[in-house]
Motif scaffolding. Sequence first.
Motif, PDB file in Angstrom:
ATOM      1  N   ASP A 114       0.795  -1.228   0.000  1.00  0.00           N
ATOM      2  CA  ASP A 114       0.000   0.000   0.000  1.00  0.00           C
ATOM      3  C   ASP A 114       0.830   1.281   0.000  1.00  0.00           C
ATOM      4  OD1 ASP A 114      -2.479  -1.184  -0.088  1.00  0.00           O
ATOM      5  OD2 ASP A 114      -2.493  -1.559   2.064  1.00  0.00           O
ATOM      6  N   HIS A 115       2.090   1.183   0.469  1.00  0.00           N
ATOM      7  CA  HIS A 115       2.886   2.407   0.587  1.00  0.00           C
ATOM      8  C   HIS A 115       3.692   2.712  -0.668  1.00  0.00           C
ATOM      9  CE1 HIS A 115       5.609  -0.850   1.366  1.00  0.00           C
ATOM     10  NE2 HIS A 115       6.645  -0.059   1.495  1.00  0.00           N
ATOM     11  N   LYS A 153      -1.026   4.343 -15.262  1.00  0.00           N
ATOM     12  CA  LYS A 153      -1.370   4.381 -13.832  1.00  0.00           C
ATOM     13  C   LYS A 153      -0.141   4.151 -12.943  1.00  0.00           C
ATOM     14  CE  LYS A 153      -6.017   4.335 -14.303  1.00  0.00           C
ATOM     15  NZ  LYS A 153      -6.065   5.017 -15.599  1.00  0.00           N
ATOM     16  N   TYR A 157      -1.088   5.159  -6.333  1.00  0.00           N
ATOM     17  CA  TYR A 157      -0.946   4.228  -5.212  1.00  0.00           C
ATOM     18  C   TYR A 157      -2.109   3.228  -5.241  1.00  0.00           C
ATOM     19  CZ  TYR A 157       2.795   7.017  -3.232  1.00  0.00           C
ATOM     20  OH  TYR A 157       3.994   7.642  -3.035  1.00  0.00           O
ATOM     21  N   ALA A 159      -4.409   2.451  -3.257  1.00  0.00           N
ATOM     22  CA  ALA A 159      -5.713   2.959  -2.816  1.00  0.00           C
ATOM     23  C   ALA A 159      -6.381   3.821  -3.882  1.00  0.00           C
ATOM     24  CB  ALA A 159      -5.550   3.749  -1.526  1.00  0.00           C
ATOM     25  N   GLN A 160      -5.624   4.203  -4.902  1.00  0.00           N
ATOM     26  CA  GLN A 160      -6.204   5.030  -5.974  1.00  0.00           C
ATOM     27  C   GLN A 160      -6.581   4.195  -7.192  1.00  0.00           C
ATOM     28  OE1 GLN A 160      -2.634   7.468  -6.030  1.00  0.00           O
ATOM     29  NE2 GLN A 160      -3.797   9.240  -5.346  1.00  0.00           N
ATOM     30  N   LEU A 161      -6.411   2.866  -7.079  1.00  0.00           N
ATOM     31  CA  LEU A 161      -6.713   1.992  -8.217  1.00  0.00           C
ATOM     32  C   LEU A 161      -7.993   1.200  -7.966  1.00  0.00           C
ATOM     33  CD1 LEU A 161      -3.128   0.513  -8.770  1.00  0.00           C
ATOM     34  CD2 LEU A 161      -4.229   2.260 -10.160  1.00  0.00           C
ATOM     35  N   SER A 162      -8.652   0.791  -9.036  1.00  0.00           N
ATOM     36  CA  SER A 162      -9.816  -0.089  -8.887  1.00  0.00           C
ATOM     37  C   SER A 162      -9.327  -1.508  -8.623  1.00  0.00           C
ATOM     38  CB  SER A 162     -10.661  -0.054 -10.159  1.00  0.00           C
ATOM     39  OG  SER A 162      -9.986  -0.719 -11.200  1.00  0.00           O
ATOM     40  N   GLN A 165      -7.670  -3.095 -11.603  1.00  0.00           N
ATOM     41  CA  GLN A 165      -6.343  -2.522 -11.851  1.00  0.00           C
ATOM     42  C   GLN A 165      -5.336  -3.050 -10.845  1.00  0.00           C
ATOM     43  OE1 GLN A 165      -7.447   1.581 -11.598  1.00  0.00           O
ATOM     44  NE2 GLN A 165      -7.968   1.746 -13.768  1.00  0.00           N
TER      45      GLN A 165
ATOM     46  N   HIS B 125      -2.416  -6.214   6.967  1.00  0.00           N
ATOM     47  CA  HIS B 125      -2.894  -7.510   6.543  1.00  0.00           C
ATOM     48  C   HIS B 125      -1.707  -8.463   6.435  1.00  0.00           C
ATOM     49  CE1 HIS B 125      -4.799 -10.524   4.010  1.00  0.00           C
ATOM     50  NE2 HIS B 125      -5.948 -10.011   4.392  1.00  0.00           N
ATOM     51  N   GLN B 150       5.343   0.644   6.394  1.00  0.00           N
ATOM     52  CA  GLN B 150       3.905   0.859   6.614  1.00  0.00           C
ATOM     53  C   GLN B 150       3.581   0.950   8.096  1.00  0.00           C
ATOM     54  OE1 GLN B 150       1.215  -1.366   3.905  1.00  0.00           O
ATOM     55  NE2 GLN B 150       3.044  -2.455   3.307  1.00  0.00           N
ATOM     56  N   ARG B 153       4.501   4.289   9.713  1.00  0.00           N
ATOM     57  CA  ARG B 153       3.528   5.346   9.401  1.00  0.00           C
ATOM     58  C   ARG B 153       2.301   5.244  10.300  1.00  0.00           C
ATOM     59  NH1 ARG B 153       5.521   4.472   4.093  1.00  0.00           N
ATOM     60  NH2 ARG B 153       5.726   6.358   2.866  1.00  0.00           N
ATOM     61  N   ILE B 226       0.110   8.140   2.864  1.00  0.00           N
ATOM     62  CA  ILE B 226       0.038   7.471   1.570  1.00  0.00           C
ATOM     63  C   ILE B 226      -1.174   8.009   0.813  1.00  0.00           C
ATOM     64  CG2 ILE B 226      -0.271   5.261   0.418  1.00  0.00           C
ATOM     65  CD1 ILE B 226       0.926   4.067   3.106  1.00  0.00           C
ATOM     66  N   PRO B 227      -0.982   8.519  -0.399  1.00  0.00           N
ATOM     67  CA  PRO B 227      -2.107   9.077  -1.143  1.00  0.00           C
ATOM     68  C   PRO B 227      -3.257   8.084  -1.289  1.00  0.00           C
ATOM     69  CG  PRO B 227      -0.059   9.576  -2.248  1.00  0.00           C
ATOM     70  CD  PRO B 227       0.285   8.658  -1.123  1.00  0.00           C
ATOM     71  N   GLY B 228      -4.458   8.583  -1.055  1.00  0.00           N
ATOM     72  CA  GLY B 228      -5.638   7.742  -1.206  1.00  0.00           C
ATOM     73  C   GLY B 228      -5.952   6.937   0.027  1.00  0.00           C
ATOM     74  N   LEU B 229      -5.071   7.001   1.030  1.00  0.00           N
ATOM     75  CA  LEU B 229      -5.261   6.184   2.218  1.00  0.00           C
ATOM     76  C   LEU B 229      -5.181   7.092   3.441  1.00  0.00           C
ATOM     77  CD1 LEU B 229      -5.444   3.040   2.124  1.00  0.00           C
ATOM     78  CD2 LEU B 229      -3.176   3.000   3.067  1.00  0.00           C
ATOM     79  N   ASP B 234      -9.935   4.368   4.922  1.00  0.00           N
ATOM     80  CA  ASP B 234     -10.470   5.169   3.813  1.00  0.00           C
ATOM     81  C   ASP B 234     -11.692   5.974   4.192  1.00  0.00           C
ATOM     82  OD1 ASP B 234      -9.780   3.014   0.985  1.00  0.00           O
ATOM     83  OD2 ASP B 234      -8.570   4.446   2.087  1.00  0.00           O
ATOM     84  N   GLU B 243     -12.035   9.390  -6.722  1.00  0.00           N
ATOM     85  CA  GLU B 243     -10.983   9.441  -7.729  1.00  0.00           C
ATOM     86  C   GLU B 243     -11.022   8.231  -8.640  1.00  0.00           C
ATOM     87  OE1 GLU B 243      -7.510  11.673  -5.577  1.00  0.00           O
ATOM     88  OE2 GLU B 243      -6.815   9.897  -6.613  1.00  0.00           O
ATOM     89  N   ILE B 244     -11.338   7.081  -8.060  1.00  0.00           N
ATOM     90  CA  ILE B 244     -11.396   5.856  -8.852  1.00  0.00           C
ATOM     91  C   ILE B 244     -12.468   6.020  -9.925  1.00  0.00           C
ATOM     92  CG2 ILE B 244     -11.979   3.418  -8.790  1.00  0.00           C
ATOM     93  CD1 ILE B 244     -10.896   3.473  -5.873  1.00  0.00           C
ATOM     94  N   ASP B 247     -11.255   8.022 -12.823  1.00  0.00           N
ATOM     95  CA  ASP B 247     -10.377   7.318 -13.753  1.00  0.00           C
ATOM     96  C   ASP B 247     -11.182   6.434 -14.709  1.00  0.00           C
ATOM     97  OD1 ASP B 247      -8.239   8.484 -12.671  1.00  0.00           O
ATOM     98  OD2 ASP B 247      -7.736   6.826 -11.322  1.00  0.00           O
ATOM     99  N   LYS B 261      -8.342  16.700  -9.073  1.00  0.00           N
ATOM    100  CA  LYS B 261      -8.166  15.846  -7.907  1.00  0.00           C
ATOM    101  C   LYS B 261      -8.146  16.694  -6.644  1.00  0.00           C
ATOM    102  CE  LYS B 261      -5.813  12.108 -10.126  1.00  0.00           C
ATOM    103  NZ  LYS B 261      -4.620  11.360 -10.309  1.00  0.00           N
TER     104      LYS B 261
END
Lengths: 277, 263
Positions: A114-115, A153, A157, A159-162, A165, B125, B150, B153, B226-229, B234, B243-244, B247, B261
């Motif tokens: 994730d990082h 893509k 990161y 978390a920004q993907l489906s 993806q 996880h 991770q 952070r 971390i971007p998006g997290l 979330d 954002e997803i 795209d 964004k």
Amino acid sequence: MSLELNKVAPAVGAESETKRSQPLLEANRISKTLGGKLILDDVSLSLDRGQRKILIGPSGGGKSTLLKCIHFLNPPDKGDVFLDGKSAKDMSQSNISAFRQEIGMIFQDFNLFDHLTAKDNVAIALRKVKKQPKAAARARAMEELDKVGLSDKAELYPAQLSGGQKQRVSIARAMAMEPKLMLLDEPTSALDPELIGEVLQVIADLAQGGMTMLMVTHQLDFVKHLTDEIIFMENGRIVEQGNPGVLLDAQSNSRTSLFCAKLTQLSSKKWTPGNFM
Amino acid sequence: MSIFDSSLISAAFWIAKGTGLTVALIVGAMFLGLIVGLPMAAIQVYGPRWARFLVMVYVWFFRGIPILVLLFLFYFGVFSPLEAWLTKFFGVRINLPFLASVTTLGLASGAYQSQIFRGAMLSLHMGQYEAALSLGFTRLGALVNIILPQALRIAIPAWANEYSILLKDSAIAYVLGTLEIMSRIKLMVATFHMHVPFYILAGFIYYFLTWLGIKALKKLEAKTRIPGLGSDGDAHFPEANEEIGTDERLEENPNAKPVPKPA
């Protein structure tokens, strides 16, 4: 997205009938107990170079555990795994790492780091495990991302993907290590229906490239064209295995065909509370 | 004894020097706690049973005994004999109170920090570790390259909390004669016979140091996000999910204008 299933190349293993002496992968009489319960009971299977086999069966049957045992993520209690004839059982920790490097694994829930960006997810093992220079590893990562159609893509990161993806990135990540074979553990079962196609397409591309694969899946309609053999597992044992054409034939009355009939019945049925029971 | 001029101005300078010593004490103890705590956390999550047992003994020792008792225990039990030994054989003199304070606070903090990092590692996880192993990482390699970046952070908010607790625990080091804020304030109180103003000053200094440290760690948290997290999942960052959607829409219609964004 159209899936061009008929163009899949014939399995490489079939061509080299003569040098069948040593399979690429051999799992020999594997048993595994988890939490006091026997999950795998004397399971053996083998894969020749270029062969593709499907593992199916009811959940709890031991399919995922078998993949983890083969990959020594969860070493078997009994039995052994041979890759190119080399036994994994008594390997040292560093040799086990080298052994795992040669087998790619795709997880149901992707397990992207994730990082890290998509690109660095693919590049990190090239850098830290294969000790490639940063620039070379990233260039290689971009190549692999391009193959799964995600070069645009690369800087995002996880978390920004489906989901689709993410799974494609995880396939690129495994392929970058140039594994001899791939283990896929229900690669599409955590995905929304409309995202499954893109991942299956990538898997079809791999098959077309002659990749040796062992895949746990329930997407039978799709994979039966790609596979040489279906292995049906139940209660930790292999119950049936054989040619998909034979096993899936409704007339055959095989355990596999009954199971698959149930699957298609469920997916085509209109879901009303009445017929659910 | 005239350690200080009897003017209040030089008293202030003298206390400022003690503040410096408190900062050194905290930085040293937090660092020692990190060095001790991180491996212990890794052992507790990924280690063999016997090693987990040893860590558990350590953690319970430091969690179960008050800091005050630990300070005296280490001072008289370990550092006094050590100093006597060093002086006798090597002629080396050490700052006994400071060293004993840093070590005791650091080792105790290590026990608490191990639990912070253990929680952070557990919240990741298990699949992250497995995925790293599956790519050919060794166990240590997976830990260093995948898990720690991770877990550290995730641990920052709890670590900031540990900082604020340790900072205030450090006041107790005055019992060993460490010349940090509290012992200097007490000397001032005795010299000037003014209780309340000096204790207010002490309170203010601790408050300020707490604020400063937490502010700095918040900055660090934002910087390493971390971007998006979100740092806590979330849920609080619905933008990330939107954002997803953006795209996907772009994929279908390349002419569509991208939605800007969120910052």
